[in-house]
Design a protein around this motif. Sequence first.
Motif, mmCIF file in Angstrom:
data_model
loop_
_atom_site.group_PDB
_atom_site.id
_atom_site.type_symbol
_atom_site.label_atom_id
_atom_site.label_comp_id
_atom_site.label_asym_id
_atom_site.label_seq_id
_atom_site.Cartn_x
_atom_site.Cartn_y
_atom_site.Cartn_z
ATOM 1 N N SER A 1 -8.555 6.758 2.467
ATOM 2 C CA SER A 1 -7.502 5.778 2.211
ATOM 3 C C SER A 1 -7.595 5.278 0.770
ATOM 4 C CB SER A 1 -7.655 4.596 3.172
ATOM 5 O OG SER A 1 -6.830 3.513 2.782
ATOM 6 N N ILE A 2 -6.453 5.013 0.170
ATOM 7 C CA ILE A 2 -6.427 4.309 -1.113
ATOM 8 C C ILE A 2 -6.440 2.821 -0.767
ATOM 9 C CG2 ILE A 2 -5.211 3.975 -3.296
ATOM 10 C CD1 ILE A 2 -3.940 6.702 -2.896
ATOM 11 N N ALA A 3 -7.646 2.306 -0.561
ATOM 12 C CA ALA A 3 -7.803 0.964 0.006
ATOM 13 C C ALA A 3 -7.289 -0.135 -0.917
ATOM 14 C CB ALA A 3 -9.274 0.716 0.343
ATOM 15 N N GLY A 4 -7.334 0.095 -2.227
ATOM 16 C CA GLY A 4 -6.818 -0.917 -3.144
ATOM 17 C C GLY A 4 -5.355 -1.204 -2.895
ATOM 18 N N ARG A 5 -4.579 -0.160 -2.601
ATOM 19 C CA ARG A 5 -3.157 -0.332 -2.288
ATOM 20 C C ARG A 5 -2.965 -0.949 -0.913
ATOM 21 N NH1 ARG A 5 -0.915 4.911 -0.862
ATOM 22 N NH2 ARG A 5 -1.721 4.189 1.125
ATOM 23 N N LEU A 6 -3.779 -0.525 0.061
ATOM 24 C CA LEU A 6 -3.665 -1.045 1.421
ATOM 25 C C LEU A 6 -3.902 -2.554 1.454
ATOM 26 C CD1 LEU A 6 -3.419 -0.730 4.484
ATOM 27 C CD2 LEU A 6 -5.859 -0.173 4.544
ATOM 28 N N ILE A 7 -4.957 -3.029 0.765
ATOM 29 C CA ILE A 7 -5.238 -4.466 0.749
ATOM 30 C C ILE A 7 -4.105 -5.215 0.065
ATOM 31 C CG2 ILE A 7 -6.852 -6.240 -0.028
ATOM 32 C CD1 ILE A 7 -7.897 -4.448 2.216
ATOM 33 N N ALA A 8 -3.529 -4.629 -0.986
ATOM 34 C CA ALA A 8 -2.385 -5.251 -1.656
ATOM 35 C C ALA A 8 -1.221 -5.406 -0.683
ATOM 36 C CB ALA A 8 -1.968 -4.416 -2.866
ATOM 37 N N ASP A 9 -0.955 -4.366 0.104
ATOM 38 C CA ASP A 9 0.129 -4.432 1.099
ATOM 39 C C ASP A 9 -0.133 -5.522 2.139
ATOM 40 O OD1 ASP A 9 1.403 -2.344 -0.164
ATOM 41 O OD2 ASP A 9 0.715 -0.811 1.254
ATOM 42 N N LEU A 10 -1.372 -5.627 2.591
ATOM 43 C CA LEU A 10 -1.718 -6.614 3.613
ATOM 44 C C LEU A 10 -1.546 -8.039 3.093
ATOM 45 C CD1 LEU A 10 -4.919 -4.954 5.129
ATOM 46 C CD2 LEU A 10 -2.673 -5.146 6.212
ATOM 47 N N LEU A 11 -1.961 -8.282 1.854
ATOM 48 C CA LEU A 11 -1.835 -9.627 1.277
ATOM 49 C C LEU A 11 -0.368 -10.021 1.137
ATOM 50 C CD1 LEU A 11 -4.597 -9.394 -1.480
ATOM 51 C CD2 LEU A 11 -4.681 -10.791 0.594
#
Length: 331
Positions: free
Chosen positions: A121-131
């Motif tokens: 996963s590109i987790a940096g993008r995923l966390i941005a989406d969640l926030l």
Amino acid sequence: MSVPHRAPSTLLNSRRSPLLVFAGQSNRPLAQAICDHLGVPLGHSTTEKFSNDNIIVHYEESLREGDVFIVQTFSTPVSDSIMELMLMIDAAKSASAGRVTAVIPYYSYARSDKKDSPRISIAGRLIADLLQEAGADRILTMTLHAPQVHGFFKVPVDHLSADVVLADHFKRSVPDAHTGVVLAPDAGSIKRASQIARRLDSGLAMIDKERLSDTEVRPRALIGDVEGKTVFIVDDEISTAGSLVETVNIARSMGAKDVYVAVTHGVYTGPAIQRIAALDVTQVASTNTVLVPQSKLDGSNGRLAVLDVAPLFADAITNIHTGASVSTLFT
């Protein structure tokens, strides 16, 4: 009937939402220091964890129409810190906050900015989406490991730099810092090193590395001259300090006189403190974006120092709240 004239600034002040600052559990001392510089009290909220590990957040004061800033750094335990922040954002929006800004001094998932191996996963993008899904209207952060993470957000992002704090620290530590050399530990750090070298009016050098595998990198050469000079090593963060040890050893082998290290984020995981305690450096400094407990300071053989970036965050929050430019803080 005539209407009395009011200056635009007076009208703005009369309509402005109240400034409210709250903090999660990850770095309350930094949040309190920011509030001290702002001259506002740190807001009251409570976070509880149930026996099943679920978290609940409760604000103990009204947030209605407020300009809310929530300070939460992504430090250990990182998953709890992220979950607490999302719950605080969601609760603030549910409480009719006018705007919610997530103040994330250390965005640890910025290291996961690309798909550099299969099936990850590109987790940096995923966390941005969640926030953003939680309701964040704006993000305020500092020294992202990968600056392109800025582009993962669809809401405004103010990306602060600690360069001025690091450069001022070097000037205070070494009166003739302009005769030294700023050393970038790899090509990815050269831009930051160059900016600090300009502030110091000093020399610049870089360590060239070759990648042997997805997880192994080997130093190949030092580009520049450090012989007989004070060397200032700068980077975005220190985690296990493995790369730092390599960089210091190369600088010493090339004849460096004294070595000072300064980074934005002092994460200091695993064997980092033991490695720093045994390292042939004068000092290793990091800012207070990540809370460094006293036990780590004591275990570093007197080599660790903590620099304060609360004034920078306070100025940024003031400018965001008043609608002033944040970019002026970099000049």
